[in-house]
Design an enzyme around this catalytic site. Structure first.
Site, PDB file in Angstrom:
ATOM      1  N   GLU A 145      52.324  50.125  29.346  1.00  0.00           N
ATOM      2  CA  GLU A 145      52.039  49.064  30.302  1.00  0.00           C
ATOM      3  C   GLU A 145      50.765  48.366  29.848  1.00  0.00           C
ATOM      4  OE1 GLU A 145      52.988  49.776  34.263  1.00  0.00           O
ATOM      5  OE2 GLU A 145      51.601  48.287  35.089  1.00  0.00           O
ATOM      6  N   ARG A 146      50.847  47.058  29.722  1.00  0.00           N
ATOM      7  CA  ARG A 146      49.711  46.247  29.256  1.00  0.00           C
ATOM      8  C   ARG A 146      49.232  46.687  27.874  1.00  0.00           C
ATOM      9  NH1 ARG A 146      51.362  42.603  32.607  1.00  0.00           N
ATOM     10  NH2 ARG A 146      51.287  43.282  34.774  1.00  0.00           N
ATOM     11  N   ASN A 188      51.090  54.256  36.890  1.00  0.00           N
ATOM     12  CA  ASN A 188      52.351  54.033  37.610  1.00  0.00           C
ATOM     13  C   ASN A 188      53.315  55.109  37.112  1.00  0.00           C
ATOM     14  OD1 ASN A 188      51.568  51.581  38.975  1.00  0.00           O
ATOM     15  ND2 ASN A 188      51.659  50.604  36.959  1.00  0.00           N
ATOM     16  N   GLU A 272      50.295  48.604  44.811  1.00  0.00           N
ATOM     17  CA  GLU A 272      51.355  47.910  44.075  1.00  0.00           C
ATOM     18  C   GLU A 272      52.666  48.695  44.102  1.00  0.00           C
ATOM     19  OE1 GLU A 272      49.441  47.150  40.260  1.00  0.00           O
ATOM     20  OE2 GLU A 272      48.644  45.283  41.051  1.00  0.00           O
ATOM     21  N   LYS A 346      37.464  49.786  39.820  1.00  0.00           N
ATOM     22  CA  LYS A 346      37.470  48.737  38.792  1.00  0.00           C
ATOM     23  C   LYS A 346      36.169  47.951  38.837  1.00  0.00           C
ATOM     24  CE  LYS A 346      42.423  48.017  38.233  1.00  0.00           C
ATOM     25  NZ  LYS A 346      43.550  47.074  38.055  1.00  0.00           N
ATOM     26  N   ASP A 351      40.859  41.980  39.382  1.00  0.00           N
ATOM     27  CA  ASP A 351      41.645  42.722  38.393  1.00  0.00           C
ATOM     28  C   ASP A 351      41.263  42.344  36.965  1.00  0.00           C
ATOM     29  OD1 ASP A 351      43.495  44.455  37.408  1.00  0.00           O
ATOM     30  OD2 ASP A 351      45.249  43.235  37.872  1.00  0.00           O
ATOM     31  N   GLU A 373      35.570  51.814  36.399  1.00  0.00           N
ATOM     32  CA  GLU A 373      36.744  51.610  35.526  1.00  0.00           C
ATOM     33  C   GLU A 373      36.679  50.258  34.828  1.00  0.00           C
ATOM     34  OE1 GLU A 373      40.633  52.321  37.367  1.00  0.00           O
ATOM     35  OE2 GLU A 373      41.597  50.941  35.972  1.00  0.00           O
ATOM     36  N   GLU A 379      44.354  42.777  28.702  1.00  0.00           N
ATOM     37  CA  GLU A 379      45.423  42.218  29.525  1.00  0.00           C
ATOM     38  C   GLU A 379      45.202  40.742  29.858  1.00  0.00           C
ATOM     39  OE1 GLU A 379      46.075  44.319  33.192  1.00  0.00           O
ATOM     40  OE2 GLU A 379      47.572  42.880  33.876  1.00  0.00           O
ATOM     41  N   GLU A 497      36.509  32.355  27.949  1.00  0.00           N
ATOM     42  CA  GLU A 497      36.348  31.820  29.304  1.00  0.00           C
ATOM     43  C   GLU A 497      36.394  30.290  29.273  1.00  0.00           C
ATOM     44  OE1 GLU A 497      32.434  32.378  30.961  1.00  0.00           O
ATOM     45  OE2 GLU A 497      33.240  32.430  32.991  1.00  0.00           O
TER      46      GLU A 497
HETATM   47  C1  GCU Z   1      46.944  45.412  36.939  1.00  0.00           C
HETATM   48  C2  GCU Z   1      47.999  45.464  35.880  1.00  0.00           C
HETATM   49  C3  GCU Z   1      49.054  46.470  36.209  1.00  0.00           C
HETATM   50  C4  GCU Z   1      48.410  47.823  36.514  1.00  0.00           C
HETATM   51  C5  GCU Z   1      47.376  47.669  37.584  1.00  0.00           C
HETATM   52  C6  GCU Z   1      46.568  48.920  37.853  1.00  0.00           C
HETATM   53  O1  GCU Z   1      47.461  44.850  38.110  1.00  0.00           O
HETATM   54  O2  GCU Z   1      48.575  44.181  35.737  1.00  0.00           O
HETATM   55  O3  GCU Z   1      49.921  46.554  35.112  1.00  0.00           O
HETATM   56  O4  GCU Z   1      49.348  48.737  36.895  1.00  0.00           O
HETATM   57  O5  GCU Z   1      46.454  46.684  37.212  1.00  0.00           O
HETATM   58  O6  GCU Z   1      45.392  48.929  37.481  1.00  0.00           O
HETATM   59  O7  GCU Z   1      47.058  49.854  38.447  1.00  0.00           O
END
Ligand code: GCU
Length: 666
Positions: A145-146, A188, A272, A346, A351, A373, A379, A497
């Site tokens: 992911e990413r 995830n 999410e 984070k 994000d 974090e 990304e 930026e």
């Molecule tokens: C962002 C990202 C997701 C990831 C999420 C997270 O939204 O796009 O792919 O799962 O961060 O940090 O959980």
């Protein structure tokens, strides 16, 4: 292997100028006191160094070695610290622990490869932050992911890899900059990966764990909060249900019996679409404490992410603000978490944008373990096709004064534990590696992984210092190379930026892939990521007076600084305020002219990078040179697209022409 693969552990960037005789003399023999698997890794690294430079392998002796390695030297006071000093027959590297010794050896070898004499390598050093973690977002099918650097080095077709050589090299790379913790699967946790903590997979978990342990790295796994439903056949995963608690305790027992040094769990819950305690009317303390109770008897930790927000927001509702969410959810729970629960926050409240405010939750919970974090994987910052050296961004966060305990309450003090004296503290970051030959898609993206580790080690290092080290170890020790690289790296964040989203408003990317311009891509959607641009103005009003009230989450004087249009820094103007395009910035320019100028400038700077890089052709290893050249070409093409789409969007919305009459596509 290859220069691309070896990253900053090539050891040969300065090979022609090194005095091989002196090196061979100093590395003629090695002895180890208090040896274990980690000291064995250190010796192996010395052998690798010798091989890279064509030196004979050191002889292993019991005593009288030219290089004496000592693990567990009490005189080294700091946890995992080390000392490099002269000793009777040559030099000694001694660590407070074997991990400290390993860090010392990496440091010595890097110093020698850059041309320092052993005398010049003598020093004492130690990691300032306790938890120095990397998070893999790798899925069981091998997708990341990413991820922008190929497939997973951990999983393929829902199986763990049998060949562990690449994982071992990754452990080396991480340990060489002091990383001491890793979570190996995506936050995830989907259906198949939920089973990774069951007996079917535990023998492989143990094999991975052993590899990491031999580099002083503790391994963690992400778990699915709903695992008791999927795996245990229980109808709920309510953290206060006795059956659920018993299930997790049993699961932890099984894991620790198979993998005794296992670190614990990393958890994304109620975020999410992931399951979590909210379903049962419970809160995040209830959820995390339940898992903490299960792993606690084995010394395990639960790292619980604070990336929790309503991702089904209605854009017409101007009061719900995604930026507020983490603080609103977690702040009231301060003091309610178990000792072995750590909240992972984070760096920004949205994000990982190229620029956003610093999360007000950082340092705000005096009675709770917190770690910061970052996202090393690019990304939202060019996906490793664009050069974007992220250390300046991270330094800004670490040096941010939260005023949580008055002036001087920097985020970095939260990370090193000196702000509130919690039980645990530190940093975590999402990794940027995959099975690409160079690990990170672009060789220049290696600098972000290197720099993340260095900041974990010592957040007081400057972005320039880190860049210099990395260039010398990875590209060349030739000053002409540094003279080109340093300005490129140091300006790259601002450049990205400049041609993307202005003044902290963020997003404007193609939804879901998060690459390429789409100014309204996330407008009028459910994710809570708006800029509210119309023909008159743009920006998110997060003030207490007329907006979402987000500014009140900061301690004073930050709250007032951001609340007040006159004191809000230009860089974050549109993050905190909605203003007209004719609004005059502190720079003296109108907002609209700033948007035009920065977008033209961004593209010109990338053209300059391409010209500058071309001058390095014969000074850099050809594979690295060619790959970066190709990536910079893509960056230029993308930057032009960003410039034209963004400028056109704002020209059409405002009808205000560019004061300098440059080409905008109407
Ligand atoms: C962002 C990202 C997701 C990831 C999420 C997270 O939204 O796009 O792919 O799962 O961060 O940090 O959980």
């Amino acid at each position: 292997m290859s220069a691309l693969y070896d990253c900053w552990l090539r050891y040969d960037t300065n090979a022609d100028s090194l005095n091989k005789e002196i090196l061979a003399e100093n590395l003629a023999s090695v002895s180890v006191e208090n040896g274990d698997k980690i000291t064995a890794s250190a010796v192996e690294e010395i052998e690798r160094f010798c091989k890279a430079l064509g030196l004979p392998a050191p002889q292993k002796v019991e005593s009288g070695a030219t290089l004496r390695l000592v693990a567990g030297l009490a005189a080294v006071e700091h946890k995992d610290g080390y000392v490099i000093e002269k000793s009777s027959h040559g030099f000694m590297v001694a660590g407070e622990s074997s991990t400290g010794l390993l860090y010392g050896v990496f440091n010595l070898l890097q110093g020698l490869s850059l041309g320092k004499t052993p005398e010049e390598c003598c020093k004492m050093d130690y990691p300032r932050n306790e938890i120095r973690m990397i998070n893999q977002w790798d899925n069981g099918d091998g997708d990341i992911e990413r991820g922008y650097a190929g497939r997973s080095i951990f999983f393929k077709d829902y199986k763990f890899m049998e060949d562990l050589s690449r994982i071992k090299d990754y452990a080396r790379i991480l340990a060489s900059v002091g990383i001491n913790a890793i979570s190996i699967n995506n936050v995830n946790v989907h259906f198949h990966e939920t089973k990774f903590i069951t007996p079917e997979y535990l023998p492989m978990v143990k094999r991975y764990n052993d590899v990491f342990n031999s580099y002083g790295i503790t391994m963690y796994m992400c778990v699915n909060f709903a695992a008791p439903i999927q795996l245990g056949g229980i109808d709920v995963s309510d953290p206060l249900d006795e059956r659920v608690r018993a299930w997790w305790k049993e699961a932890a027992k099984t894991i620790y019996e198979a993998v005794p040094n296992f670190g614990g769990f990393l958890v994304k819950a109620d975020s999410e679409g992931r399951p979590g305690p909210f379903t049962y009317g419970r809160n995040h303390a209830d959820g995390s404490n339940m898992l903490a109770e299960a792993v606690g008897p084995y010394g395990g930790l639960v790292i619980w992410r604070c990336f929790v927000y309503n991702c089904n927001q209605d854009w017409r509702d101007r009061k719900t603000d995604r930026a507020r969410a983490a603080y609103d959810h977690f702040m009231p729970l301060d003091g309610k978490f178990a000792d072995n629960v750590i909240l992972q926050i984070k760096n920004g409240p949205m994000d990982f944008q190229i620029r956003e405010a610093v999360s007000p939750l950082l340092g705000a919970m005096p009675n709770t373990n917190q770690i910061l974090e970052f996202e090393v994987t690019q990304e939202y910052t060019g996906q490793q096709r664009h050069l974007c050296y992220l250390i300046p961004l991270w330094k800004e966060v670490l040096d941010f004064d939260t005023y949580a305990k008055g002036e001087g309450s920097y985020v970095k003090k939260m990370c090193d534990g000196s702000l509130h004296s919690p039980k645990h503290a530190g940093l975590a970051a999402v990794s940027n590696i995959g099975d690409d030959e160079c690990w990170t898609g672009s060789p220049l993206a290696q600098a972000n992984l290197y720099g993340y580790g260095r900041l974990c080690w010592n957040a007081d290092l400057t972005a320039e210092e880190i860049a210099k080290e990395w260039v010398g170890l990875t590209l060349s020790t030739n000053k002409a190379v540094l003279d080109v690289m340093l300005p490129m790296m140091m300006t790259s964040r601002r450049t990205y930026e400049n041609y993307t989203s202005p003044l902290g408003v963020g997003w404007m990317v193609t939804p879901s892939v998060h690459y390429g311009p789409s100014v309204d891509g996330y407008e009028y959607d459910r994710w809570g990521t708006y800029h509210f641009a119309d023909w008159k103005g743009i920006g998110v009003d997060r003030t207490v007076a007329t907006g979402t009230g987000y500014t009140s989450q900061y301690a004073e004087p930050n709250a007032s600084t951001y609340e007040n249009l006159d004191t809000c820094p230009d860089d974050l103007l549109l993050f905190f305020h909605h203003v007209d395009y004719t609004y005059k910035l502190k720079s003296g320019k109108t907002l609209i002219q700033h948007i035009y100028d920065t977008h033209f400038e961004g593209v010109e700077t990338v053209k300059g990078y391409i010209r500058d890089w071309a001058t390095l052709e014969n000074m850099i290893q050809p594979d690295i040179f060619a790959l970066v050249k190709e990536r910079l070409g893509i960056q230029l093409e993308n930057a032009r697209e960003w410039r034209d789409i963004v400028n056109t969007y704002f020209y059409r919305h405002t009808g205000i022409p560019d004061a300098n009459g440059r080409k905008i596509y109407p």
